[in-house]
Design a protein around this motif. Structure first.
Motif, PDB file in Angstrom:
ATOM      1  N   ALA A   1       0.819  -1.218   0.000  1.00 33.09           N
ATOM      2  CA  ALA A   1       0.000   0.000   0.000  1.00 33.09           C
ATOM      3  C   ALA A   1       0.852   1.267   0.000  1.00 33.09           C
ATOM      4  CB  ALA A   1      -0.946   0.014   1.205  1.00 33.09           C
ATOM      5  N   THR A   2       2.115   1.135   0.328  1.00 35.66           N
ATOM      6  CA  THR A   2       3.058   2.265   0.253  1.00 35.66           C
ATOM      7  C   THR A   2       3.947   2.038  -0.963  1.00 35.66           C
ATOM      8  OG1 THR A   2       3.040   2.578   2.648  1.00 35.66           O
ATOM      9  CG2 THR A   2       4.896   3.514   1.439  1.00 35.66           C
TER      10      THR A   2
ATOM     11  N   LYS B   1       9.390   0.131   4.789  1.00 40.28           N
ATOM     12  CA  LYS B   1       9.857   0.206   3.402  1.00 40.28           C
ATOM     13  C   LYS B   1      10.214   1.639   3.028  1.00 40.28           C
ATOM     14  CE  LYS B   1       6.939  -0.431  -0.143  1.00 40.28           C
ATOM     15  NZ  LYS B   1       6.180  -1.113  -1.222  1.00 40.28           N
ATOM     16  N   ALA B   2       9.354   2.589   3.393  1.00 38.57           N
ATOM     17  CA  ALA B   2       9.617   3.986   3.064  1.00 38.57           C
ATOM     18  C   ALA B   2      10.882   4.489   3.748  1.00 38.57           C
ATOM     19  CB  ALA B   2       8.421   4.848   3.468  1.00 38.57           C
TER      20      ALA B   2
ATOM     21  N   MET C   1       9.937   6.439  10.098  1.00 33.68           N
ATOM     22  CA  MET C   1       9.719   7.060   8.790  1.00 33.68           C
ATOM     23  C   MET C   1       9.782   8.578   8.903  1.00 33.68           C
ATOM     24  SD  MET C   1       6.424   6.577   6.280  1.00 33.68           S
ATOM     25  CE  MET C   1       6.221   7.547   4.774  1.00 33.68           C
ATOM     26  N   ILE C   2       9.170   9.115   9.943  1.00 32.58           N
ATOM     27  CA  ILE C   2       9.200  10.567  10.164  1.00 32.58           C
ATOM     28  C   ILE C   2      10.627  11.039  10.423  1.00 32.58           C
ATOM     29  CG2 ILE C   2       8.509  12.363  11.806  1.00 32.58           C
ATOM     30  CD1 ILE C   2       5.775  10.936  11.965  1.00 32.58           C
TER      31      ILE C   2
ATOM     32  N   GLY D   1       4.503  12.056   7.756  1.00 32.96           N
ATOM     33  CA  GLY D   1       5.353  11.011   7.198  1.00 32.96           C
ATOM     34  C   GLY D   1       5.584  11.159   5.706  1.00 32.96           C
ATOM     35  N   MET D   2       4.648  11.863   5.029  1.00 33.07           N
ATOM     36  CA  MET D   2       4.785  12.104   3.590  1.00 33.07           C
ATOM     37  C   MET D   2       5.289  13.527   3.313  1.00 33.07           C
ATOM     38  SD  MET D   2       4.130   9.396   1.803  1.00 33.07           S
ATOM     39  CE  MET D   2       3.752  10.090   0.191  1.00 33.07           C
ATOM     40  N   CYS D   3       6.083  14.041   4.236  1.00 30.55           N
ATOM     41  CA  CYS D   3       6.793  15.314   4.064  1.00 30.55           C
ATOM     42  C   CYS D   3       5.843  16.482   3.798  1.00 30.55           C
ATOM     43  CB  CYS D   3       7.822  15.200   2.938  1.00 30.55           C
ATOM     44  SG  CYS D   3       9.143  16.451   3.048  1.00 30.55           S
ATOM     45  N   GLY D   4       4.909  16.687   4.746  1.00 27.27           N
ATOM     46  CA  GLY D   4       4.028  17.843   4.674  1.00 27.27           C
ATOM     47  C   GLY D   4       4.768  19.127   4.976  1.00 27.27           C
TER      48      GLY D   4
END
Length: 556
Positions: free
Chosen positions: A344-345, A373-374, A415-416, A441-444
């Protein structure tokens, strides 16, 4: 390998998504045009004074036909009035990255056609943001100034205090070896006078430029002294007596021509690192020169027009983000990293505009395997020196008993940490949902990506509106049950609807962009071009070798 698409753009659902996206893009363009139209209404006044409008100045300053990346175009939208139909976006400032005499520069212009260029609350945030971008990307800062300064009718002490950062950044910019060049088209009073004062080179216009700490009215009120504007801060005085200005132009056109000539002298300074790298490579026995960033780019094999129809209008509908990636990367070639683990990632290697990049996106919540994984992938990209592009479409990290017992908190935290410590440029595109800690976690925005843009359909919130309302309802019902209070269903539903409305209105991409929580809202079809431009900018910054100083260049 080239991605094999499963998307059919001709289905009824795809056509509905396309129509909805086009409606949002039309709304975006109307908002941008609203600011330009409002500013252009002042043209008769500017013509009478022999001046050019702010956007005309920018057009003359920039190289004809060269690329231009506008930034934060709807900053302030919805912040100046509750009536959105009357809200004029832009923050009273026009800003973007473009080319002057072949040099990539940050260009900022006071929108003096609106409220005489007075600095608005979100306009200050916009200037601070583009100053940060200029520093991060080692860009010369070219400022076209004509501002009434702070709007005293809307005075707030916090604006005055935070405004000091604008001047601090100008000093930092100069000290970093990145030239600050100001064209003083009109007035600069009080704090506005420090804009030219903290510049390396100042160009003034005879009969129009003004710069003083206290204008005639304030001077009379404070000291009783009577003086004309020209005596206090005119262009001739500053270029011949005070020394604040280096060049005296007869009108806006000549001033902008002088600015182009000044910027043209910067080219040797900003290209030394590239030459040094090539010389070192030759000395070390390498027969081939270093490739220039962006060379060898190939267009995607799948149509970018499909990007209008790929994203659903609601975040609960699934979408395969590989389909998005395949329409923005060179040749639609995707090399997926650990495709069977944490599926899913998505972690993918590809090229955009010839630049090798890593892409991270979401086909569902980020689970334990996906977070690990990320983390691995981010560190791998840092080892390779490849920029990372985040395509946000996440409802957040996975919740539930199994997830908690599996260590979701600690694995999500890793991840963060990886995002925070990444040593390569990170660029974020908010394509869909950006909820909860998934935004982090997705670099906001809070994680300082080099650039961050939103699609018109993007949603940003701690959680979805309905989810928030249900959570609050469960908490309220439990509290009433403990106290023995009977539920009022009508009142509960009213509160539910109010919470949903608050969350949904604040999650809207135009609202968050109005708050300067991104660098602009873009047409999805422009994503590849925007990313390529940003990657070029990052690569060029890495080649620059400016001459930093322990201080900014002082006025003499």
């Amino acid at each position: 390998m080239s991605f094999s698409t499963a998307f059919n753009p001709h289905t009824e659902a795809a056509q509905q998504r396309r129509a909805a996206m086009l409606d949002r893009i039309a709304e975006l363009r109307a908002l941008e045009d609203r600011a330009a139209t409002k500013s252009a209404q002042s043209k008769p006044v500017f013509d009478k004074r022999g001046q050019l409008l702010p956007r005309e100045r920018i057009a003359l300053l920039l190289d004809p036909g060269a690329r231009w990346l506008p930034l934060c175009t709807i900053a302030g939208f919805g912040q100046d009035t509750k009536d959105l139909d009357k809200s004029v976006p832009g923050g009273g400032v026009v800003a973007g990255i473009g080319f002057i005499s072949g040099v990539r520069c940050m260009v900022v212009a006071s929108d003096s056609g609106i409220e005489a260029g007075a600095i608005q609350a979100r306009g200050l945030e916009k200037i601070l943001r583009v100053q940060e971008l200029a520093l991060d990307n080692q860009l010369p800062f070219v400022h076209l100034v004509e501002s009434a300064g702070a709007n005293l009718t809307k005075y707030k002490v916090e604006g005055f205090v935070h405004g000091g950062a604008l001047f601090r950044n100008l000093a930092r910019h100069s000290a970093a070896g990145l030239p600050v060049i100001t064209v003083q088209h009109g007035s600069g009073t009080a704090g506005g006078a420090y804009m030219p004062g903290l510049s390396d080179v100042v160009i003034m216009v005879r009969g129009r430029s003004r710069a003083f700490l206290a204008g005639p009215p304030l001077l009379m009120a404070a000291t009783g002294e009577v003086a004309s504007e020209e005596e206090l801060g005119g262009a001739e005085m500053h270029t011949s007596v005070s020394g604040l200005g280096e060049y005296l132009a007869e009108d806006d056109r000549e001033a902008l021509g002088l600015a182009r000539r000044v910027v043209a002298t910067l080219t040797p300074t900003l290209s030394r690192k590239r030459e040094w790298e090539q010389d070192t490579r030759v000395k070390e026995g390498h027969s081939h020169p270093l490739p220039r960033a962006g060379e060898g780019a190939r267009e995607p094999s799948l149509p970018t027009e499909d990007l209008l129809a790929l994203m659903p209008s609601h975040h609960r509908e699934p979408v395969d983000m590989r389909e998005v990636m395949a329409r923005i990367v060179d040749g639609s070639d995707l090399l997926e990293f650990k495709p069977l683990y944490g599926p899913a990632t998505l972690c993918v290697q590809a090229r955009i505009g010839g630049h090798a990049v890593g892409l991270i996106s979401n086909n569902g919540p980020i689970d334990v395997a996906g977070a690990n994984k990320a983390t691995h992938f981010i560190q791998w990209m840092c080892q390779l020196g490849h920029p990372i592009v985040y395509l946000q479409n996440t409802t957040g990290y996975m919740v539930g008993k199994d997830s908690e017992q599996g260590g979701m908190i600690k694995h999500g935290s890793k991840m963060i940490q990886a995002v925070t410590g990444a040593t390569v440029p990170q660029i974020t595109i908010q394509c869909g949902a950006s909820f909860g800690a998934g935004n982090y976690g997705m670099c906001g925005r809070g994680f300082n990506p080099r650039f961050l843009f939103s699609w018109p359909n993007a949603r940003t919130a701690v959680m979805g509106g309905e989810q928030a309302a249900r959570t609050m309802r469960i908490v309220a019902e439990a509290g009433m049950a403990r106290k023995g209070i009977k539920r009022d269903e009508a009142q509960m539903q009213q509160q539910f609807d109010q919470i949903v409305n608050v969350f949904e209105s604040q999650a809207d991409a135009f609202h968050t962009s109005g708050l300067v929580l991104d660098d602009g809202v873009i047409d999805p079809r422009d994503t590849r071009a925007v990313l390529a431009f940003c990657l070029d900018t990052c690569a060029e910054a890495a080649r620059h070798l400016p001459r930093p100083l322990p201080f900014g260049v002082a006025r003499m």
